[in-house]
Design a protein around this motif. Structure first.
Motif, PDB file in Angstrom:
ATOM      1  N   VAL A  62      20.302 -44.603  -4.665  1.00 37.11           N
ATOM      2  CA  VAL A  62      21.517 -44.406  -5.429  1.00 37.11           C
ATOM      3  C   VAL A  62      21.024 -43.432  -6.550  1.00 37.11           C
ATOM      4  O   VAL A  62      21.744 -42.561  -6.950  1.00 37.11           O
ATOM      5  CB  VAL A  62      22.475 -45.786  -5.739  1.00 37.11           C
ATOM      6  CG1 VAL A  62      23.393 -45.200  -7.008  1.00 37.11           C
ATOM      7  CG2 VAL A  62      22.929 -46.357  -4.563  1.00 37.11           C
ATOM      8  N   THR A  63      20.027 -43.921  -7.471  1.00 33.83           N
ATOM      9  CA  THR A  63      19.736 -43.368  -8.633  1.00 33.83           C
ATOM     10  C   THR A  63      18.793 -42.190  -8.561  1.00 33.83           C
ATOM     11  O   THR A  63      18.693 -41.259  -9.678  1.00 33.83           O
ATOM     12  CB  THR A  63      18.961 -44.295  -9.708  1.00 33.83           C
ATOM     13  OG1 THR A  63      17.686 -44.617  -9.006  1.00 33.83           O
ATOM     14  CG2 THR A  63      19.937 -45.563  -9.831  1.00 33.83           C
ATOM     15  N   GLN A  64      18.092 -42.100  -7.370  1.00 32.46           N
ATOM     16  CA  GLN A  64      16.947 -40.791  -7.043  1.00 32.46           C
ATOM     17  C   GLN A  64      15.837 -41.055  -8.110  1.00 32.46           C
ATOM     18  O   GLN A  64      15.056 -40.161  -8.092  1.00 32.46           O
ATOM     19  CB  GLN A  64      17.736 -39.474  -7.255  1.00 32.46           C
ATOM     20  CG  GLN A  64      18.866 -39.088  -6.259  1.00 32.46           C
ATOM     21  CD  GLN A  64      18.252 -39.139  -4.765  1.00 32.46           C
ATOM     22  OE1 GLN A  64      17.280 -38.483  -4.550  1.00 32.46           O
ATOM     23  NE2 GLN A  64      18.887 -40.083  -4.272  1.00 32.46           N
ATOM     24  N   ARG A  65      15.758 -42.435  -8.240  1.00 30.23           N
ATOM     25  CA  ARG A  65      14.440 -42.617  -9.101  1.00 30.23           C
ATOM     26  C   ARG A  65      13.424 -43.350  -7.893  1.00 30.23           C
ATOM     27  O   ARG A  65      13.756 -44.424  -7.367  1.00 30.23           O
ATOM     28  CB  ARG A  65      14.548 -43.632 -10.162  1.00 30.23           C
ATOM     29  CG  ARG A  65      13.388 -44.084 -10.870  1.00 30.23           C
ATOM     30  CD  ARG A  65      13.598 -45.140 -11.895  1.00 30.23           C
ATOM     31  NE  ARG A  65      12.353 -45.648 -12.440  1.00 30.23           N
ATOM     32  CZ  ARG A  65      11.705 -44.957 -13.573  1.00 30.23           C
ATOM     33  NH1 ARG A  65      12.390 -44.137 -14.231  1.00 30.23           N
ATOM     34  NH2 ARG A  65      10.638 -45.451 -14.193  1.00 30.23           N
ATOM     35  N   PRO A  66      12.398 -42.747  -7.481  1.00 35.98           N
ATOM     36  CA  PRO A  66      11.858 -43.060  -6.071  1.00 35.98           C
ATOM     37  C   PRO A  66      11.182 -44.212  -6.347  1.00 35.98           C
ATOM     38  O   PRO A  66      10.436 -44.573  -7.352  1.00 35.98           O
ATOM     39  CB  PRO A  66      10.782 -41.591  -5.954  1.00 35.98           C
ATOM     40  CG  PRO A  66      10.684 -41.075  -7.218  1.00 35.98           C
ATOM     41  CD  PRO A  66      11.790 -41.333  -7.872  1.00 35.98           C
ATOM     42  N   THR A 166      22.593 -33.144   1.910  1.00 41.03           N
ATOM     43  CA  THR A 166      23.180 -34.453   1.737  1.00 41.03           C
ATOM     44  C   THR A 166      23.886 -34.329   0.244  1.00 41.03           C
ATOM     45  O   THR A 166      23.030 -34.000  -0.823  1.00 41.03           O
ATOM     46  CB  THR A 166      22.346 -35.664   1.585  1.00 41.03           C
ATOM     47  OG1 THR A 166      21.670 -35.775   3.000  1.00 41.03           O
ATOM     48  CG2 THR A 166      23.024 -36.984   1.325  1.00 41.03           C
ATOM     49  N   ASP A 167      25.155 -34.453   0.289  1.00 44.38           N
ATOM     50  CA  ASP A 167      25.968 -34.450  -1.034  1.00 44.38           C
ATOM     51  C   ASP A 167      26.325 -35.912  -1.651  1.00 44.38           C
ATOM     52  O   ASP A 167      26.803 -36.587  -0.871  1.00 44.38           O
ATOM     53  CB  ASP A 167      27.003 -33.570  -0.898  1.00 44.38           C
ATOM     54  CG  ASP A 167      26.954 -32.117  -0.720  1.00 44.38           C
ATOM     55  OD1 ASP A 167      25.878 -32.052  -0.007  1.00 44.38           O
ATOM     56  OD2 ASP A 167      27.304 -31.365  -1.644  1.00 44.38           O
ATOM     57  N   LEU A 168      25.985 -36.107  -2.818  1.00 46.65           N
ATOM     58  CA  LEU A 168      26.247 -37.485  -3.524  1.00 46.65           C
ATOM     59  C   LEU A 168      27.214 -37.142  -4.669  1.00 46.65           C
ATOM     60  O   LEU A 168      27.181 -36.133  -5.597  1.00 46.65           O
ATOM     61  CB  LEU A 168      25.081 -38.057  -4.044  1.00 46.65           C
ATOM     62  CG  LEU A 168      23.828 -38.131  -3.271  1.00 46.65           C
ATOM     63  CD1 LEU A 168      22.821 -38.846  -4.373  1.00 46.65           C
ATOM     64  CD2 LEU A 168      23.955 -38.979  -1.947  1.00 46.65           C
ATOM     65  N   GLU A 169      28.238 -38.128  -4.859  1.00 45.24           N
ATOM     66  CA  GLU A 169      28.989 -37.988  -5.944  1.00 45.24           C
ATOM     67  C   GLU A 169      29.275 -39.396  -6.618  1.00 45.24           C
ATOM     68  O   GLU A 169      29.600 -40.344  -5.658  1.00 45.24           O
ATOM     69  CB  GLU A 169      30.703 -37.632  -5.609  1.00 45.24           C
ATOM     70  CG  GLU A 169      30.651 -36.299  -5.033  1.00 45.24           C
ATOM     71  CD  GLU A 169      32.104 -35.441  -4.925  1.00 45.24           C
ATOM     72  OE1 GLU A 169      32.687 -35.928  -5.755  1.00 45.24           O
ATOM     73  OE2 GLU A 169      32.215 -34.575  -4.055  1.00 45.24           O
ATOM     74  N   ASP A 170      28.896 -39.634  -7.928  1.00 45.61           N
ATOM     75  CA  ASP A 170      28.621 -40.665  -8.403  1.00 45.61           C
ATOM     76  C   ASP A 170      29.892 -40.987  -9.550  1.00 45.61           C
ATOM     77  O   ASP A 170      30.194 -39.996 -10.129  1.00 45.61           O
ATOM     78  CB  ASP A 170      27.296 -40.845  -9.123  1.00 45.61           C
ATOM     79  CG  ASP A 170      26.130 -41.312  -8.216  1.00 45.61           C
ATOM     80  OD1 ASP A 170      26.509 -41.006  -7.094  1.00 45.61           O
ATOM     81  OD2 ASP A 170      25.324 -41.271  -8.680  1.00 45.61           O
TER      82      ASP A 170
END
Length: 213
Positions: A62-66, A166-170
Motif C-alpha cells: 500500500v505505502t510503496q515502502r519496500p 498499475t494505478d493506485l488511488e489512495d
C-alpha cells in the motif's frame, strides 16, 4: 480492468515475507481491527481479513515502502508506519476486477508532514530489483474536518519494459497517530464507477473508525 494479483494474492497464498518489520523502535500498539469496516461492506463483494503475519507485506504494497530492496533516490523512500497493531481487509472494488484495501496503522508523522514528503518526490524507483518506476501526485492536500485530516494521492507503477501500468488511488485520513488508508488498485486508470464506490467506502470507513472515538 483485470484483477491485479499483487494485493489479493498476499491473502490467498501468502506470498509476502512474514518475518520483516516495518516499524522502527518496538513499542506497544493498540489493536486496530475494530476500526475496520466489516468485510461484507466492500462494494464488489465480501472482503478478506489479512492475517497478522502478512500485515508487513500489505503495508509495503500500500505505502510503496519496500520490505526489501532500496528506493532511488533514497530520500524518496515513503515514510514508515508501524506494523504492530495494524489491521487490513482486502476486497473487490467491483465486478470489473479492481481491488480495494482498507488499512489502519499507527503513523509517527502527521498527515501534513506525510503530504510534504510525498509531494517532494514525484518519481522514484523501487521494488526488489529496483526496476519499478513509481510516479506520485498528491491530488488533495490534507484538510481537517471534525478533528480528522483527509487527503488523496495517486500513484502509477510501471516496470521496465512493461506495456501496462498499475494505478493506485489512495484516500487517507488521520486523527492523532491513527491513520486509515483506502486504496483502489487496478490495471490502468480506475473507472468513474470504481472511483465513486471507493470514495463512498472511504467516507463510511472514516465514520466507522473515528466517529465513536
Amino acid at each position: 480492468m483485470k484483477i491485479v494479483a499483487s494485493v489479493a494474492a498476499v491473502v490467498a497464498v501468502g506470498i509476502f515475507a512474514t518475518g520483516c518489520s516495518v516499524s522502527g523502535t518496538p513499542q506497544a500498539a493498540p489493536d486496530h481491527a475494530a476500526l475496520l469496516l466489516p468485510a461484507d461492506s466492500f462494494p464488489g463483494g465480501a472482503g478478506t481479513t489479512v492475517p497478522d503475519a502478512q500485515i508487513p507485506g500489505i503495508i509495503a504494497d500500500v505505502t510503496q515502502r519496500p520490505l526489501r530492496g532500496e528506493v532511488d533516490p533514497a530520500e524518496c523512500t515513503p515514510p514508515q508506519v508501524h506494523a504492530a497493531g495494524a489491521a487490513a481487509v482486502v476486497g473487490p472494488a467491483s465486478a470489473g476486477g479492481a481491488t480495494l484495501t482498507e488499512l489502519v496503522v499507527e503513523a509517527p508523522d502527521s498527515l501534513e508532514r506525510f503530504a510534504t514528503v510525498t509531494s517532494a518526490c514525484n518519481t522514484f524507483r523501487s521494488g526488489a530489483t529496483g526496476n519499478q518506476e513509481v510516479s506520485t501526485t498528491v491530488t488533495a492536500q490534507p484538510l481537517e474536518r471534525d478533528g480528522v485530516s483527509r487527503m488523496q494521492l495517486t500513484r502509477t507503477l510501471r516496470s521496465a519494459g512493461a506495456d501496462t501500468t498499475t494505478d493506485l488511488e489512495d484516500w487517507i485520513a488521520q486523527r492523532g497517530r491513527t491513520r486509515l488508508i483506502v486504496q483502489l488498485r487496478g490495471q490502468g486508470p480506475a473507472s468513474d464507477n470504481d472511483r465513486q464506490a471507493a470514495q463512498t467506502f472511504f467516507d463510511e470507513a472514516v465514520t466507522h473508525a473515528f466517529s465513536r472515538r
